[in-house]
Scaffold this motif. Structure first.
Motif, PDB file in Angstrom:
ATOM      1  N   VAL A 141      10.508   3.047   7.887  1.00 52.84           N
ATOM      2  CA  VAL A 141      10.444   4.053   6.811  1.00 52.84           C
ATOM      3  C   VAL A 141      11.844   4.276   6.228  1.00 52.84           C
ATOM      4  O   VAL A 141      12.033   4.312   5.019  1.00 52.84           O
ATOM      5  CB  VAL A 141       9.871   5.390   7.349  1.00 52.84           C
ATOM      6  CG1 VAL A 141      10.082   6.522   6.349  1.00 52.84           C
ATOM      7  CG2 VAL A 141       8.386   5.221   7.688  1.00 52.84           C
ATOM      8  N   ARG A 142      12.841   4.367   7.153  1.00 52.73           N
ATOM      9  CA  ARG A 142      14.202   4.604   6.649  1.00 52.73           C
ATOM     10  C   ARG A 142      14.840   3.320   6.124  1.00 52.73           C
ATOM     11  O   ARG A 142      15.718   3.349   5.279  1.00 52.73           O
ATOM     12  CB  ARG A 142      15.039   5.226   7.767  1.00 52.73           C
ATOM     13  CG  ARG A 142      14.505   6.607   8.165  1.00 52.73           C
ATOM     14  CD  ARG A 142      15.421   7.324   9.117  1.00 52.73           C
ATOM     15  NE  ARG A 142      14.838   8.578   9.578  1.00 52.73           N
ATOM     16  CZ  ARG A 142      14.823   9.708   8.873  1.00 52.73           C
ATOM     17  NH1 ARG A 142      15.351   9.705   7.659  1.00 52.73           N
ATOM     18  NH2 ARG A 142      14.271  10.810   9.346  1.00 52.73           N
ATOM     19  N   GLY A 143      14.404   2.179   6.688  1.00 52.93           N
ATOM     20  CA  GLY A 143      14.749   0.886   6.099  1.00 52.93           C
ATOM     21  C   GLY A 143      16.198   0.459   6.201  1.00 52.93           C
ATOM     22  O   GLY A 143      16.705  -0.269   5.331  1.00 52.93           O
ATOM     23  N   LYS A 144      16.871   0.890   7.276  1.00 53.62           N
ATOM     24  CA  LYS A 144      18.278   0.485   7.395  1.00 53.62           C
ATOM     25  C   LYS A 144      18.582  -0.011   8.812  1.00 53.62           C
ATOM     26  O   LYS A 144      17.981   0.450   9.780  1.00 53.62           O
ATOM     27  CB  LYS A 144      19.181   1.702   7.112  1.00 53.62           C
ATOM     28  CG  LYS A 144      19.092   2.223   5.683  1.00 53.62           C
ATOM     29  CD  LYS A 144      20.430   2.751   5.248  1.00 53.62           C
ATOM     30  CE  LYS A 144      20.423   3.392   3.861  1.00 53.62           C
ATOM     31  NZ  LYS A 144      19.776   2.635   2.799  1.00 53.62           N
ATOM     32  N   THR A 145      19.540  -0.950   8.904  1.00 53.11           N
ATOM     33  CA  THR A 145      20.030  -1.353  10.223  1.00 53.11           C
ATOM     34  C   THR A 145      20.437  -0.097  10.959  1.00 53.11           C
ATOM     35  O   THR A 145      21.104   0.775  10.381  1.00 53.11           O
ATOM     36  CB  THR A 145      21.263  -2.259  10.048  1.00 53.11           C
ATOM     37  OG1 THR A 145      20.854  -3.415   9.335  1.00 53.11           O
ATOM     38  CG2 THR A 145      21.863  -2.659  11.377  1.00 53.11           C
ATOM     39  N   ALA A 146      20.015   0.020  12.217  1.00 59.75           N
ATOM     40  CA  ALA A 146      20.283   1.282  12.922  1.00 59.75           C
ATOM     41  C   ALA A 146      20.325   1.076  14.424  1.00 59.75           C
ATOM     42  O   ALA A 146      19.617   0.231  14.978  1.00 59.75           O
ATOM     43  CB  ALA A 146      19.183   2.287  12.590  1.00 59.75           C
ATOM     44  N   LEU A 147      21.161   1.910  15.056  1.00 64.22           N
ATOM     45  CA  LEU A 147      21.142   2.035  16.507  1.00 64.22           C
ATOM     46  C   LEU A 147      20.101   3.101  16.810  1.00 64.22           C
ATOM     47  O   LEU A 147      20.149   4.193  16.220  1.00 64.22           O
ATOM     48  CB  LEU A 147      22.525   2.484  17.011  1.00 64.22           C
ATOM     49  CG  LEU A 147      22.759   2.419  18.512  1.00 64.22           C
ATOM     50  CD1 LEU A 147      22.650   0.988  19.034  1.00 64.22           C
ATOM     51  CD2 LEU A 147      24.131   2.996  18.856  1.00 64.22           C
ATOM     52  N   ALA A 148      19.134   2.783  17.654  1.00 62.24           N
ATOM     53  CA  ALA A 148      18.042   3.725  17.904  1.00 62.24           C
ATOM     54  C   ALA A 148      18.046   4.178  19.351  1.00 62.24           C
ATOM     55  O   ALA A 148      18.348   3.402  20.268  1.00 62.24           O
ATOM     56  CB  ALA A 148      16.702   3.069  17.576  1.00 62.24           C
ATOM     57  N   GLN A 149      17.692   5.466  19.551  1.00 56.20           N
ATOM     58  CA  GLN A 149      17.501   6.031  20.889  1.00 56.20           C
ATOM     59  C   GLN A 149      16.171   6.802  20.867  1.00 56.20           C
ATOM     60  O   GLN A 149      15.425   6.708  19.891  1.00 56.20           O
ATOM     61  CB  GLN A 149      18.669   6.969  21.228  1.00 56.20           C
ATOM     62  CG  GLN A 149      20.014   6.303  20.967  1.00 56.20           C
ATOM     63  CD  GLN A 149      21.047   6.560  22.032  1.00 56.20           C
ATOM     64  OE1 GLN A 149      20.746   6.656  23.223  1.00 56.20           O
ATOM     65  NE2 GLN A 149      22.298   6.680  21.620  1.00 56.20           N
ATOM     66  N   GLY A 150      15.937   7.504  21.965  1.00 56.23           N
ATOM     67  CA  GLY A 150      14.631   8.167  22.051  1.00 56.23           C
ATOM     68  C   GLY A 150      13.572   7.099  22.314  1.00 56.23           C
ATOM     69  O   GLY A 150      13.832   6.109  22.978  1.00 56.23           O
ATOM     70  N   VAL A 151      12.399   7.259  21.725  1.00 50.65           N
ATOM     71  CA  VAL A 151      11.399   6.192  21.838  1.00 50.65           C
ATOM     72  C   VAL A 151      11.652   5.122  20.776  1.00 50.65           C
ATOM     73  O   VAL A 151      11.007   4.082  20.755  1.00 50.65           O
ATOM     74  CB  VAL A 151       9.957   6.716  21.739  1.00 50.65           C
ATOM     75  CG1 VAL A 151       9.606   7.647  22.886  1.00 50.65           C
ATOM     76  CG2 VAL A 151       9.723   7.380  20.390  1.00 50.65           C
ATOM     77  N   GLY A 152      12.575   5.403  19.896  1.00 48.50           N
ATOM     78  CA  GLY A 152      12.923   4.480  18.812  1.00 48.50           C
ATOM     79  C   GLY A 152      13.055   5.229  17.502  1.00 48.50           C
ATOM     80  O   GLY A 152      13.224   4.659  16.435  1.00 48.50           O
ATOM     81  N   GLU A 153      12.991   6.579  17.587  1.00 56.87           N
ATOM     82  CA  GLU A 153      12.979   7.368  16.345  1.00 56.87           C
ATOM     83  C   GLU A 153      14.321   8.040  16.065  1.00 56.87           C
ATOM     84  O   GLU A 153      14.560   8.503  14.954  1.00 56.87           O
ATOM     85  CB  GLU A 153      11.860   8.430  16.459  1.00 56.87           C
ATOM     86  CG  GLU A 153      12.249   9.721  17.156  1.00 56.87           C
ATOM     87  CD  GLU A 153      12.445   9.591  18.687  1.00 56.87           C
ATOM     88  OE1 GLU A 153      12.289   8.480  19.238  1.00 56.87           O
ATOM     89  OE2 GLU A 153      12.760  10.621  19.300  1.00 56.87           O
ATOM     90  N   LYS A 154      15.234   8.113  17.050  1.00 52.38           N
ATOM     91  CA  LYS A 154      16.537   8.753  16.821  1.00 52.38           C
ATOM     92  C   LYS A 154      17.494   7.667  16.301  1.00 52.38           C
ATOM     93  O   LYS A 154      18.005   6.874  17.087  1.00 52.38           O
ATOM     94  CB  LYS A 154      17.079   9.383  18.118  1.00 52.38           C
ATOM     95  CG  LYS A 154      16.229  10.545  18.638  1.00 52.38           C
ATOM     96  CD  LYS A 154      16.900  11.240  19.808  1.00 52.38           C
ATOM     97  CE  LYS A 154      16.018  12.386  20.306  1.00 52.38           C
ATOM     98  NZ  LYS A 154      15.539  12.161  21.701  1.00 52.38           N
ATOM     99  N   LEU A 155      17.680   7.667  14.997  1.00 51.77           N
ATOM    100  CA  LEU A 155      18.355   6.530  14.360  1.00 51.77           C
ATOM    101  C   LEU A 155      19.747   6.908  13.878  1.00 51.77           C
ATOM    102  O   LEU A 155      19.919   7.937  13.216  1.00 51.77           O
ATOM    103  CB  LEU A 155      17.509   6.032  13.180  1.00 51.77           C
ATOM    104  CG  LEU A 155      16.083   5.596  13.545  1.00 51.77           C
ATOM    105  CD1 LEU A 155      15.223   5.436  12.299  1.00 51.77           C
ATOM    106  CD2 LEU A 155      16.100   4.308  14.353  1.00 51.77           C
ATOM    107  N   SER A 156      20.746   6.080  14.227  1.00 55.29           N
ATOM    108  CA  SER A 156      22.102   6.270  13.695  1.00 55.29           C
ATOM    109  C   SER A 156      22.464   5.034  12.883  1.00 55.29           C
ATOM    110  O   SER A 156      22.250   3.903  13.346  1.00 55.29           O
ATOM    111  CB  SER A 156      23.124   6.391  14.840  1.00 55.29           C
ATOM    112  OG  SER A 156      22.591   7.172  15.878  1.00 55.29           O
TER     113      SER A 156
END
Ligand SMILES: C[C@@](CO)(OP(=O)(O)O)[C@H](O)COP(=O)(O)OP(=O)(O)OC[C@H]1O[C@@H](n2ccc(N)nc2=O)[C@H](O)[C@@H]1O
Ligand SMILES: Nc1ncnc2c1ncn2[C@@H]1O[C@H](COP(=O)(O)OP(=O)(O)O)[C@@H](O)[C@H]1O
Length: 285
Positions: A141-156
């Protein structure tokens, strides 16, 4: 009627660390997502009947279980249009391959119908709806390269140099649930330290999936002869990284015929987002 065609991009997990299992049964992850310039093609048309229908490569998935349908129905409460939607699907991504095909289809449907149905929800609102459809949906949905945490929803946000990838599907369907519920899955990789580098990372699912699916092991061994390679997500797709499209193409041409593969490059922003922005600009002309 308005028609909108978007590419639902594939993703790679350039690494996937499992830090622990949560009370709700899901796992705390640390993973680096990159979008790819290749994916399914979805064409959205408004139809007079207020229903959601899907045509094309539905591959035996019952309508109500299709993530495209589920995404559209999740948006229905916010719909300000009297029309329904027809979604024509050209499937390019292997199902259950670890490249996020279903999740990306769902996210792309949220993005398209948010516009066509005049829901006008924010990306945050769409990402929240996306999370209810799957852990991998918010990143699309956010459509950007990202480091993810949580189940995969906490995106940096994360910046990566453009790379070229040969992605190979060994034609085995690896179940995400099967991997995450397996007793031998490592679940205790510590969070990465400040200033980590990619050579300190790995995919915690890789050794188990190689053991359960020898074809994945063979694919990875074959790719490693040519370039640094890993499995993506819970597999079974594996990817090899190259500095040029020509180098990746040369290896694709030697791919054994019982596997399928494609060459593409990383995208810092999802192709669906770029296409939607261009379409909306045309609409206001
Ligand atoms: C593993 C990852 C890595 O990016 O991708 P894939 O390999 O599936 O592409 C994702 O976390 C998959 O996301 P997604 O495919 O949306 O998974 P979901 O439908 O939400 O969950 C399917 C099942 O996977 C397990 N699951 C998923 C995510 C997570 N953080 N912990 C889990 O334990 C749960 O058993 C869940 O019931
Ligand atoms: N439109 C769709 N495209 C692909 N898979 C779908 C779709 N709708 C539902 N699914 C189901 O979702 C499952 C996993 O989807 P997906 O996000 O592609 O996982 P993976 O990342 O492992 O490929 C598939 O195995 C399939 O049964």
């Amino acid at each position: 009627m308005k028609t909108l065609t978007l590419t639902a991009p594939a993703k790679l997990n350039l690494f996937l660390h499992i830090n622990g299992r949560r009370a709700d049964g899901y796992h705390e992850l640390e993973t680096l997502f990159t979008m790819l310039e290749y994916g399914d093609e979805l064409t959205f048309s408004l139809i007079k009947q207020d229903i959601v229908e899907i045509g094309g490569d539905v591959a035996g998935i019952p309508l109500q279980e299709n993530l495209i349908y589920r995404a559209a129905e999740a948006l229905r409460p916010h719909k300000k249009s009297p029309f329904g939607a027809h979604v024509q699907l050209v499937k390019k991504l292997p199902m259950g391959g670890g490249v996020g095909g279903g999740s990306s289809d769902a996210a792309t449907t949220l993005l398209a119908l948010n516009t066509l149905w005049q829901c006008d929800l924010s990306l945050d609102q769409l990402a929240d709806i996306g999370l209810s459809l799957g852990a991998d949906v918010p990143v699309f949905v956010r459509g950007k390269t990202a480091l993810a945490q949580g189940v995969g929803e906490k995106l940096s946000p994360y910046t990566l140099a453009k790379k070229h990838y040969l992605v190979v599907f060994p034609n085995v369907h690896v179940g995400t649930v099967e991997v995450f519920t397996h007793p031998e899955l490592p679940r205790n990789t510590p969070k990465l330290p400040e200033g980590w580098t990619i050579d300190q990372t790995h995919n915690d699912c890789q050794a188990l999936v190689k053991k359960l699916y020898p074809e994945v092991e063979k694919t990875l061994s074959w790719l490693l002869k040519y370039a640094p390679s890993r499995m993506t997500g819970t597999g079974g797709c594996c990817f090899a990284e190259f500095d040029s499209a020509q180098a990746a193409q040369r290896v694709l041409e030697q791919l054994p015929s019982h596997w399928t593969g494609f060459v593409t490059q990383s995208a810092s922003e999802s192709i669906a987002h770029r296409q939607l922005a261009a379409w909306r600009k045309d609409e206001v002309k």
